[in-house]
Design an enzyme around this catalytic site. Structure first.
Site, mmCIF file in Angstrom:
data_model
loop_
_atom_site.group_PDB
_atom_site.id
_atom_site.type_symbol
_atom_site.label_atom_id
_atom_site.label_comp_id
_atom_site.label_asym_id
_atom_site.label_seq_id
_atom_site.Cartn_x
_atom_site.Cartn_y
_atom_site.Cartn_z
ATOM 1 N N ASN A 37 0.808 -1.211 0.000
ATOM 2 C CA ASN A 37 0.000 0.000 0.000
ATOM 3 C C ASN A 37 0.849 1.273 0.000
ATOM 4 O OD1 ASN A 37 -2.420 1.361 0.007
ATOM 5 N ND2 ASN A 37 -2.796 1.145 2.212
ATOM 6 N N HIS A 122 -14.155 -4.386 11.442
ATOM 7 C CA HIS A 122 -13.721 -3.077 11.944
ATOM 8 C C HIS A 122 -14.910 -2.191 12.280
ATOM 9 C CE1 HIS A 122 -9.499 -2.794 9.918
ATOM 10 N NE2 HIS A 122 -9.720 -3.977 10.422
ATOM 11 N N ARG A 147 -12.946 -5.191 15.955
ATOM 12 C CA ARG A 147 -11.912 -4.220 16.327
ATOM 13 C C ARG A 147 -12.590 -2.872 16.501
ATOM 14 N NH1 ARG A 147 -7.104 -1.767 12.491
ATOM 15 N NH2 ARG A 147 -8.643 -0.174 12.058
ATOM 16 N N TYR A 159 -6.209 7.641 13.218
ATOM 17 C CA TYR A 159 -6.126 6.367 12.527
ATOM 18 C C TYR A 159 -7.406 5.544 12.735
ATOM 19 C CZ TYR A 159 -5.461 1.575 11.616
ATOM 20 O OH TYR A 159 -5.688 0.330 11.132
ATOM 21 N N ASP A 211 -6.359 -1.470 17.761
ATOM 22 C CA ASP A 211 -5.083 -1.227 17.085
ATOM 23 C C ASP A 211 -4.534 0.132 17.523
ATOM 24 O OD1 ASP A 211 -2.976 -1.015 15.334
ATOM 25 O OD2 ASP A 211 -4.138 -1.477 13.530
ATOM 26 N N HIS A 213 -1.682 1.252 16.424
ATOM 27 C CA HIS A 213 -0.971 1.707 15.219
ATOM 28 C C HIS A 213 0.374 2.350 15.549
ATOM 29 C CE1 HIS A 213 -1.307 2.554 10.798
ATOM 30 N NE2 HIS A 213 -1.991 1.444 10.910
ATOM 31 N N GLU A 237 -3.116 -4.247 19.586
ATOM 32 C CA GLU A 237 -2.244 -4.446 18.412
ATOM 33 C C GLU A 237 -1.242 -3.302 18.247
ATOM 34 O OE1 GLU A 237 -4.569 -4.888 14.858
ATOM 35 O OE2 GLU A 237 -2.918 -4.186 13.594
ATOM 36 N N GLU A 263 2.165 -6.678 11.378
ATOM 37 C CA GLU A 263 1.659 -6.471 10.014
ATOM 38 C C GLU A 263 2.704 -5.836 9.105
ATOM 39 O OE1 GLU A 263 -1.745 -4.002 11.023
ATOM 40 O OE2 GLU A 263 -0.755 -2.293 10.117
ATOM 41 N N ARG A 284 1.145 -11.186 13.287
ATOM 42 C CA ARG A 284 0.268 -10.705 12.214
ATOM 43 C C ARG A 284 0.890 -10.692 10.830
ATOM 44 N NH1 ARG A 284 -4.030 -8.356 12.381
ATOM 45 N NH2 ARG A 284 -3.546 -6.349 11.422
ATOM 46 N N HIS A 313 -2.874 -10.090 9.142
ATOM 47 C CA HIS A 313 -3.282 -8.796 8.611
ATOM 48 C C HIS A 313 -4.252 -9.033 7.436
ATOM 49 C CE1 HIS A 313 -1.543 -4.777 6.870
ATOM 50 N NE2 HIS A 313 -2.545 -4.540 7.689
ATOM 51 N N GLU A 340 -8.035 -11.105 10.286
ATOM 52 C CA GLU A 340 -8.653 -9.782 10.084
ATOM 53 C C GLU A 340 -9.482 -9.783 8.800
ATOM 54 O OE1 GLU A 340 -5.822 -6.584 9.672
ATOM 55 O OE2 GLU A 340 -7.368 -5.049 9.894
ATOM 56 N N TRP A 403 2.846 7.108 12.193
ATOM 57 C CA TRP A 403 1.457 7.049 11.768
ATOM 58 C C TRP A 403 0.961 5.641 11.959
ATOM 59 C CZ3 TRP A 403 -0.994 4.078 7.897
ATOM 60 C CH2 TRP A 403 -2.385 4.283 7.838
HETATM 61 O O1 LIG Z 1 -4.591 -3.452 11.323
HETATM 62 C C1 LIG Z 1 -4.759 -3.044 10.189
HETATM 63 O O2 LIG Z 1 -5.644 -3.406 9.448
HETATM 64 C C2 LIG Z 1 -3.765 -2.078 9.684
HETATM 65 O O3 LIG Z 1 -3.197 -1.328 10.691
HETATM 66 C C3 LIG Z 1 -4.093 -1.375 8.417
HETATM 67 O O4 LIG Z 1 -5.307 -0.695 8.451
HETATM 68 C C4 LIG Z 1 -2.927 -0.506 7.984
HETATM 69 O O5 LIG Z 1 -3.075 0.792 8.438
HETATM 70 C C5 LIG Z 1 -2.819 -0.539 6.513
HETATM 71 O O6 LIG Z 1 -2.610 -1.838 6.126
HETATM 72 C C6 LIG Z 1 -1.716 0.348 5.979
HETATM 73 O O7 LIG Z 1 -1.588 0.141 4.619
HETATM 74 MG MG LIG Z 2 -2.944 -2.769 12.289
#
Ligand SMILES: O=C(O)[C@H](O)[C@@H](O)[C@H](O)[C@H](O)CO
Ligand SMILES: [Mg+2]
Length: 403
Positions: A37, A122, A147, A159, A211, A213, A237, A263, A284, A313, A340, A403
């Site tokens: 991504n 989600h 989540r 996020y 998450d 992040h 996470e 991830e 993950r 992931h 996920e 981020w």
């Molecule tokens: O747990 C998740 O699903 C992830 O954190 C994603 O949402 C990432 O932000 C994304 O894969 C970035 O490209």
């Molecule tokens: Mg994540």
């Protein structure tokens, strides 16, 4: 059987997705997901220039040797671009061998360890109330695990929360990186209230995930883990960035909240210490970004020794090809934890016809030979690539943050 063609298909039915298609002289083809991504074309160049030409003429049944050829043979080992390219090749080869054998991939891997694969969806909201409504919607759809991500009072965007209510959350939201603002103290003060509200409304049975992040320091993560223990999360996470694997030991000393990470990992070396020190509960790293089935099964085997389970992931930036292959892996792998699931748009579902199915909070991979996912190239061609970047994050004083 010999490989006669290998080409890369880039399509953007709402978001960029990169697929490697490998064809053989007896008419069987296989596909692999190579989507990274926000850095998609880097993998495309790697595949087109360095991988596809070297695949021609090889025997697709030599999956291990081909893996080693591209891993050792690159000299420059690891990294997300290299490992996503290798991951796509590997997924496509397993797909071909499944089709050649007339077997769904999970049977090739060792057969069923379970009847169905539990997934988590989600739920996101701008405030706690909005988030609870989304959790309720997931529960109605049958999800057993959700989540939860929520806007933070005093911070404009964060996020995991869609820009406007009712919109899909898509992180790569502009051509060049957009900017978010972050306040650890505001987040830490607010997050426990969210989990408390979820438990009050939905009771004890729902699996609740969250998450972070990568945004906290180890001691902040320890505080959060400790404070949310009464709400018994399924997992917390990516609570800190994980380049320093040792950092998780500190978090672990302070809390019994289960920890998930990985991830952004692309090799077993990214998580060896985390697993061996029993600092985490779920790994993950998934097929596309960590070198395909051939490599991720090594990670899973190591993890099994230390009671660490898989929690792949599975956001929309992984294509249905990765989802299909992952569901076969999940069906087989002895130490499965959870998968996920972020639903793809209708356009994406049409470009990638697939055998997997959702029912009652779980997926089944289907019985089609291989991983059961294909690509409609004609339709894919209607959606040309559009550059999209992931956001960056700054503290309130302007400091660039994770981020
Ligand atoms: O747990 C998740 O699903 C992830 O954190 C994603 O949402 C990432 O932000 C994304 O894969 C970035 O490209
Ligand atoms: Mg994540």
């Amino acid at each position: 059987m010999k490989i006669v063609d290998a080409r890369v298909i880039v399509t953007c039915p709402g978001r960029n997705l990169v697929t490697l298609k490998i064809e053989t002289d007896d008419g069987i083809h296989g596909i692999g997901d190579a989507t990274l991504n926000g850095r998609e074309l880097a993998v495309v160049a790697y595949l087109e220039e360095h991988v596809a030409p070297a695949l021609i003429g090889r025997d697709p049944s030599c999956i291990e040797d081909i893996w080693q050829f591209f891993y050792r043979g690159a000299y420059w080992r690891r990294g997300p671009v290299t490992m996503s390219a290798i991951g796509a090749v590997d997924m496509a080869l397993w797909d071909i061998m499944g089709k050649a054998a007339g077997l769904p991939l999970y049977k090739l891997l060792g057969g069923k360890s379970r009847d169905r694969v539990m997934v988590y969806g989600h739920a996101t909201g701008h405030d706690i109330e909005g988030c609870l409504e989304e959790v309720a919607r997931h529960v109605e759809q049958g999800y057993r695990a959700v989540r939860v991500q929520c806007g933070i009072p005093g911070i404009a965007s964060t996020y995991g929360v869609a820009k406007r209510a009712g919109e899909r959350y898509e992180p790569a939201d502009s051509s060049l990186p957009s900017e978010n603002v972050w306040s650890t103290s505001k987040y830490l003060n607010h997050a426990p209230k969210l989990f408390q509200a979820v438990r009050e409304r939905f009771g004890d049975d729902l699996h609740v995930l969250h998450d972070v992040h990568h945004r906290l320091t180890p001691i902040e993560a320890a505080r959060l883990g400790k404070e949310v223990e009464p709400y018994h999360l399924f997992w917390l996470e990516d609570c800190v960035p994980a380049e320093n694997q040792g950092a998780f030991r500190l978090i672990r000393q302070h809390t019994t909240t289960p920890l998930a990470v990985g991830e952004v990992f692309n090799s077993i070396h990214d998580c060896r210490e985390l697993i061996e020190s029993q600092s985490i509960d779920y790994i993950r790293a998934t097929l596309t970004h960590a070198g395909g089935i051939t490599h991720v099964r090594r990670i899973a085997a190591l993890a099994e020794l230390y009671h660490v389970r898989t929690g792949f992931h599975g956001p929309t930036d992984l294509s249905p090809v990765c989802m299909g292959a992952a569901l076969h892996f999940d069906t087989w792998v002895p130490n499965f934890g959870i998968q996920e699931h972020m639903p793809h748009s209708e356009e994406i579902e049409e470009v990638f016809p697939h055998a997997y199915r959702f029912e009652d909070g779980h997926f089944t991979p289907g019985e089609a030979p291989g991983h059961g996912v294909d690509i409609d190239e004609g339709l894919a061609a209607k959606y040309p690539y559009r550059r999209a970047s992931l956001p960056v994050n700054r503290l309130e004083d302007g400091t660039l943050w994770h981020w």
